[in-house]
Write an enzyme that holds these catalytic residues in place. Structure first.
Site, mmCIF file in Angstrom:
data_model
loop_
_atom_site.group_PDB
_atom_site.id
_atom_site.type_symbol
_atom_site.label_atom_id
_atom_site.label_comp_id
_atom_site.label_asym_id
_atom_site.label_seq_id
_atom_site.Cartn_x
_atom_site.Cartn_y
_atom_site.Cartn_z
ATOM 1 N N CYS A 2 -22.917 -43.844 34.335
ATOM 2 C CA CYS A 2 -22.985 -43.674 35.792
ATOM 3 C C CYS A 2 -23.716 -42.366 36.085
ATOM 4 O O CYS A 2 -23.561 -41.374 35.370
ATOM 5 C CB CYS A 2 -21.630 -43.617 36.471
ATOM 6 S SG CYS A 2 -20.669 -45.111 36.274
ATOM 7 N N ARG A 27 -28.534 -44.097 33.114
ATOM 8 C CA ARG A 27 -27.104 -43.875 32.866
ATOM 9 C C ARG A 27 -26.259 -45.088 33.209
ATOM 10 O O ARG A 27 -25.045 -45.106 32.985
ATOM 11 C CB ARG A 27 -26.606 -42.665 33.675
ATOM 12 C CG ARG A 27 -27.327 -41.377 33.330
ATOM 13 C CD ARG A 27 -26.849 -40.256 34.194
ATOM 14 N NE ARG A 27 -25.479 -39.896 33.901
ATOM 15 C CZ ARG A 27 -25.111 -38.974 33.021
ATOM 16 N NH1 ARG A 27 -26.027 -38.296 32.374
ATOM 17 N NH2 ARG A 27 -23.851 -38.717 32.809
ATOM 18 N N TRP A 75 -22.471 -47.866 35.707
ATOM 19 C CA TRP A 75 -22.241 -48.644 34.497
ATOM 20 C C TRP A 75 -20.772 -49.050 34.574
ATOM 21 O O TRP A 75 -19.872 -48.197 34.524
ATOM 22 C CB TRP A 75 -22.505 -47.799 33.246
ATOM 23 C CG TRP A 75 -22.470 -48.614 31.990
ATOM 24 C CD1 TRP A 75 -23.475 -49.369 31.477
ATOM 25 C CD2 TRP A 75 -21.370 -48.763 31.087
ATOM 26 N NE1 TRP A 75 -23.081 -49.977 30.312
ATOM 27 C CE2 TRP A 75 -21.795 -49.626 30.046
ATOM 28 C CE3 TRP A 75 -20.062 -48.273 31.055
ATOM 29 C CZ2 TRP A 75 -20.956 -49.989 28.989
ATOM 30 C CZ3 TRP A 75 -19.228 -48.637 29.996
ATOM 31 C CH2 TRP A 75 -19.682 -49.494 28.970
ATOM 32 N N ASN A 99 -18.386 -40.379 38.414
ATOM 33 C CA ASN A 99 -18.793 -40.697 37.044
ATOM 34 C C ASN A 99 -17.645 -40.276 36.143
ATOM 35 O O ASN A 99 -17.252 -39.110 36.140
ATOM 36 C CB ASN A 99 -20.074 -39.941 36.691
ATOM 37 C CG ASN A 99 -20.368 -39.969 35.199
ATOM 38 O OD1 ASN A 99 -19.999 -40.921 34.514
ATOM 39 N ND2 ASN A 99 -21.029 -38.942 34.702
ATOM 40 N N GLY A 100 -17.082 -41.237 35.403
ATOM 41 C CA GLY A 100 -15.975 -40.909 34.496
ATOM 42 C C GLY A 100 -14.962 -42.037 34.510
ATOM 43 O O GLY A 100 -15.245 -43.140 34.981
ATOM 44 N N GLU A 479 -31.439 -47.702 11.352
ATOM 45 C CA GLU A 479 -31.997 -47.363 12.653
ATOM 46 C C GLU A 479 -32.975 -48.449 13.117
ATOM 47 O O GLU A 479 -32.986 -48.833 14.283
ATOM 48 C CB GLU A 479 -32.657 -45.975 12.580
ATOM 49 C CG GLU A 479 -33.329 -45.512 13.838
ATOM 50 C CD GLU A 479 -32.432 -45.486 15.076
ATOM 51 O OE1 GLU A 479 -31.204 -45.636 14.952
ATOM 52 O OE2 GLU A 479 -32.987 -45.361 16.183
ATOM 53 N N LYS A 483 -32.466 -50.592 16.559
ATOM 54 C CA LYS A 483 -33.512 -50.584 17.591
ATOM 55 C C LYS A 483 -33.850 -52.012 17.989
ATOM 56 O O LYS A 483 -33.940 -52.333 19.161
ATOM 57 C CB LYS A 483 -34.733 -49.876 17.032
ATOM 58 C CG LYS A 483 -35.481 -48.960 17.882
ATOM 59 C CD LYS A 483 -34.905 -47.640 18.273
ATOM 60 C CE LYS A 483 -33.492 -47.567 18.680
ATOM 61 N NZ LYS A 483 -32.903 -46.267 18.718
ATOM 62 N N GLU A 486 -30.896 -53.893 19.784
ATOM 63 C CA GLU A 486 -30.558 -53.242 21.051
ATOM 64 C C GLU A 486 -31.471 -53.689 22.192
ATOM 65 O O GLU A 486 -31.019 -53.923 23.306
ATOM 66 C CB GLU A 486 -30.700 -51.732 20.828
ATOM 67 C CG GLU A 486 -30.471 -50.870 22.014
ATOM 68 C CD GLU A 486 -30.648 -49.381 21.678
ATOM 69 O OE1 GLU A 486 -31.287 -49.049 20.670
ATOM 70 O OE2 GLU A 486 -30.161 -48.559 22.460
ATOM 71 N N HIS A 502 -24.448 -59.640 -3.399
ATOM 72 C CA HIS A 502 -22.974 -59.682 -3.477
ATOM 73 C C HIS A 502 -22.395 -60.427 -2.279
ATOM 74 O O HIS A 502 -21.243 -60.232 -1.917
ATOM 75 C CB HIS A 502 -22.423 -58.268 -3.609
ATOM 76 C CG HIS A 502 -22.890 -57.593 -4.858
ATOM 77 N ND1 HIS A 502 -22.393 -57.917 -6.092
ATOM 78 C CD2 HIS A 502 -23.869 -56.686 -5.082
ATOM 79 C CE1 HIS A 502 -23.018 -57.214 -7.027
ATOM 80 N NE2 HIS A 502 -23.932 -56.448 -6.423
ATOM 81 N N LYS A 601 -27.395 -45.054 28.681
ATOM 82 C CA LYS A 601 -27.874 -44.066 27.715
ATOM 83 C C LYS A 601 -26.804 -43.054 27.340
ATOM 84 O O LYS A 601 -26.651 -42.684 26.189
ATOM 85 C CB LYS A 601 -29.092 -43.352 28.275
ATOM 86 C CG LYS A 601 -29.699 -42.402 27.268
ATOM 87 C CD LYS A 601 -31.170 -42.314 27.419
ATOM 88 C CE LYS A 601 -31.810 -41.569 26.278
ATOM 89 N NZ LYS A 601 -31.984 -42.426 25.094
HETATM 90 O O1 M6R Z 1 -26.494 -39.030 23.525
HETATM 91 P P1 M6R Z 1 -26.096 -39.352 22.112
HETATM 92 O O2 M6R Z 1 -27.186 -39.048 21.150
HETATM 93 O O3 M6R Z 1 -24.796 -38.757 21.716
HETATM 94 O O4 M6R Z 1 -25.906 -40.924 22.114
HETATM 95 C C1 M6R Z 1 -25.408 -41.574 20.989
HETATM 96 C C2 M6R Z 1 -25.745 -43.044 21.019
HETATM 97 O O5 M6R Z 1 -25.172 -43.657 22.128
HETATM 98 C C3 M6R Z 1 -27.267 -43.262 21.060
HETATM 99 O O6 M6R Z 1 -27.879 -42.629 19.976
HETATM 100 C C4 M6R Z 1 -27.604 -44.750 21.038
HETATM 101 O O7 M6R Z 1 -27.171 -45.342 19.852
HETATM 102 C C5 M6R Z 1 -29.089 -44.920 21.229
HETATM 103 N N1 M6R Z 1 -29.426 -44.791 22.604
HETATM 104 C C6 M6R Z 1 -29.583 -46.210 20.714
HETATM 105 O O8 M6R Z 1 -30.976 -46.291 20.806
#
Ligand code: M6R
Length: 606
Positions: A2, A27, A75, A99-100, A479, A483, A486, A502, A601
């Site tokens: 948010c 956000r 969010w 936000n929270g 990673e 990516k 996601e 395995h 994010k």
């Molecule tokens: O802000 P942060 O780096 O702590 O966020 C951690 C994860 O939420 C973040 O790295 C997330 O996995 C990525 N946005 C994915 O691309």
């Protein structure tokens, strides 16, 4: 999660609020809304969906007019995305954006219902709005203080009281909030990006400080009403950095910004050809003494930690334990005062990483934050902080933040190895020199986009994918896999190449493409054997490897060849094609690349 904004000044504020929310939409984008004082009354416009939906609604006559207001992009946590659950919440007397998460909202709601209050939404936020109304006796500070006493959880709140039509009140606990200081106008925002167009000056609001913001000034006080003198900060992010700058998506722009981001991050940390991390408070002497390192983080940031583990253990021979923050905080980890606990976070606001930081501090370890957002909670609460200088990362999928996190991991590994006597000064300089060369080498990798686009066209119709690798390549493949899933919504898993047989190899058919990362020369033959095993079962294989590696067509369907560097540094280059592959696959599928479904994010809830 948010985003909240607020504006008070002498300009019409609806458009300023919406423009600010656009910069915070990363956000959360389940709904958006604004509340503005119009002729002494609070007028609200809100809508389920993205900001464009709110804008359309406002164009059809619902736009509030006035010079003081607050806004929100959501969010969803409590209650589905809907018009009713959208913020702002409240009534004619008190209206808020939040936000929270309010943990005891059910209890408060029951209490208020017993007092005769009715509720429209399923949100926790509405209970705070109604609680403020319940306590309101004409004095906003006292009212907010009473609310603070009653409410458990996290909050950044922008509050409008009908009786004060030229003032925004703001308060926060755990969720971030800054106050932008303009000329005859002031702002509130979840981070600096919405204010950059108007001012660079800002205050950071601390826990349970209450801010009273109007056109002519900002006063910050304690819950007892005592005024607090605040330090003025100057934002150093460039406004252009938060714009797409001609790219179709922020993600593509951010992929291409990696050479600059890395250069800006490492150059101030190199002196006399050696890593120099002392400005963070981390001295050579301290490095000599740590017995173990922990890296605690979430998602992509945790993956950066995994690469760090391989590099540090290989060079410095110091044990590194990498933990997912949400697991670390509940597994009663064994930490001692001799340990260095490294928290990695782009936003510096990830709830689980903050909790891990607090736990590590309680247990007496030294905590080091590797963080991108200045003044964020993790940066402020850790004992030591190294800022990455990636600039604002807007796309939800992290790319440049990952690369700069890696670059700091490398500097740390080199200096630690040197401090521990595991490598010589000469070797440390040699490694550092290679790191300095990375941005240039990356520019050579960035031109491989058409190759990656082609591979994406071969993956786009798959339902599921495997990413495989060994050692550092395995850490990297995690990673790559994250990516892809996601942003393209194609299921994908990363697997240690040697572990496939395995169990997981039973999934492999001609419909399951495999991306193999093979940048480590000592493991190359082993990885290629594993590739042959999946190829023999029909999988179409793409291999990412250095340019000097010869791989026949019988082994790989597609190859991506990278400039050759020392093995240990290859992850810095190999990350890029994986980002491109994910990006182009998502584009080909018509996905919303920068704002993938269900995500936000900055993950400020558990
Ligand atoms: O802000 P942060 O780096 O702590 O966020 C951690 C994860 O939420 C973040 O790295 C997330 O996995 C990525 N946005 C994915 O691309």
């Amino acid at each position: 999660m948010c985003g909240i904004v607020g504006y008070v000044g002498n300009r019409e504020c609806a458009d300023i609020l919406v423009d600010g929310l656009k910069r915070l939409e990363y956000r959360g984008y389940d709904s958006a809304g604004i509340a503005v004082f119009q002729n002494g009354k609070i007028k609200v416009a809100k809508s389920k969906g993205k900001l464009v939906d709110l804008e359309q609604k406002m164009e059809s006559g619902e736009k509030p007019h006035g010079i003081c207001g607050i806004g929100h992009t959501r969010w969803a946590t409590h209650g589905e995305p809907s018009d009713i659950n959208s913020h702002p919440h409240g009534n004619k007397r008190v209206t808020i954006v939040h936000n929270g998460i309010i943990e005891n909202y059910k209890q408060i709601k029951d209490f208020l219902i017993a007092q005769g209050y009715g509720f429209e939404s399923e949100t926790d936020t509405e209970t705070v709005a109604k609680l403020l109304d319940y306590y309101y006796d004409g004095n906003p500070i006292e009212t907010i203080s009473k609310m603070i006493d009653k409410v458990n959880g996290s909050y950044a709140l922008g509050i409008l009281f009908r009786d004060y039509p030229d003032t925004i009140y703001a308060v926060r606990k755990e969720s971030p909030l800054i106050i932008g200081l303009g000329e005859n106008e002031n702002f509130i925002a979840s981070d600096v990006t919405p204010i950059l167009k108007h001012t660079r000056k800002y205050y950071l609001l601390e826990h349970d400080e209450i801010a009273i913001i109007n056109q002519t000034g900002v006063k910050v006080c304690t819950t007892e009403g005592e005024e607090i003198e605040k330090e003025e900060h100057i934002a150093d992010w460039d406004i252009d950095a938060a714009e797409k700058g001609g790219y179709e998506h922020f993600m593509l722009k951010e992929i291409n910004e990696q050479p600059t981001a890395i250069r800006t991050t490492i150059s101030p940390r190199i002196q006399n050809d050696l890593p120099y991390l002392e400005e963070s408070g981390l001295t050579f002497e301290m490095l000599k003494n740590y017995k173990r390192l922990f890296v605690v983080a979430c998602g992509t940031a945790m993956h950066a930690g995994l690469v760090g583990k391989y590099v540090i253990e290989k060079l410095a021979r110091v044990e590194v334990i990498v933990d997912i923050a949400s697991e670390f905080r509940y597994r009663n980890p064994i930490i001692s005062e001799d340990d260095l606990v490294i928290l990695v976070s782009q936003s510096g606001e990830t709830a689980d990483t903050i909790a891990a930081l607090k736990l590590a501090k309680e247990r007496g370890a030294t905590t080091l934050a590797i963080v991108n957002v200045k003044g964020s909670t993790i940066a402020r609460e850790a004992d030591l902080v190294i800022y990455t200088h990636a600039g604002p990362e807007i796309s939800v999928a992290s790319t440049k933040a990952y690369s700069v996190q890696l670059s700091i991991m490398y500097l740390l590994a080199f200096e630690l190895a040197y401090a521990k006597g595991a490598i010589t000064e000469e070797r440390c300089k040699e490694l550092t020199k290679q790191l300095i060369d990375i941005p240039e080498k990356l520019s050579e990798v960035l031109v491989l986009k058409e190759r990656c686009q082609f591979i994406a066209s071969r993956l786009v119709n798959s339902e599921s994918l495997l990413y495989i690798g060994r050692g550092l390549d395995y850490a990297l493949s995690m990673e790559g896999s994250l990516k892809l899933k996601e942003i393209s919504y194609i299921h994908s898993e990363s697997y240690a190449a040697g572990e496939l047989k395995h169990g997981t190899i039973s999934l492999v058919t001609e419909d399951m493409p495999v991306v193999a990362v093979a940048t480590q020369s000592d493991l190359l033959e082993k990885t290629i054997s594993n590739v042959k095993e999946v190829k023999a079962r029909g999988a179409k294989v793409s291999i990412i490897c250095p340019e000097d590696v010869e791989i026949g067509k019988d082994v790989a369907n597609h190859l991506i060849k990278l400039p050759k560097m020392e093995d240990i540094l290859m992850p810095m280059l190999a990350a890029v094609p994986m980002q491109y592959i994910a990006y182009y696959t998502a584009v080909l599928k018509g996905c919303d690349v920068d704002q993938p479904r269900n995500l936000a994010k900055s993950v400020t809830v558990e």
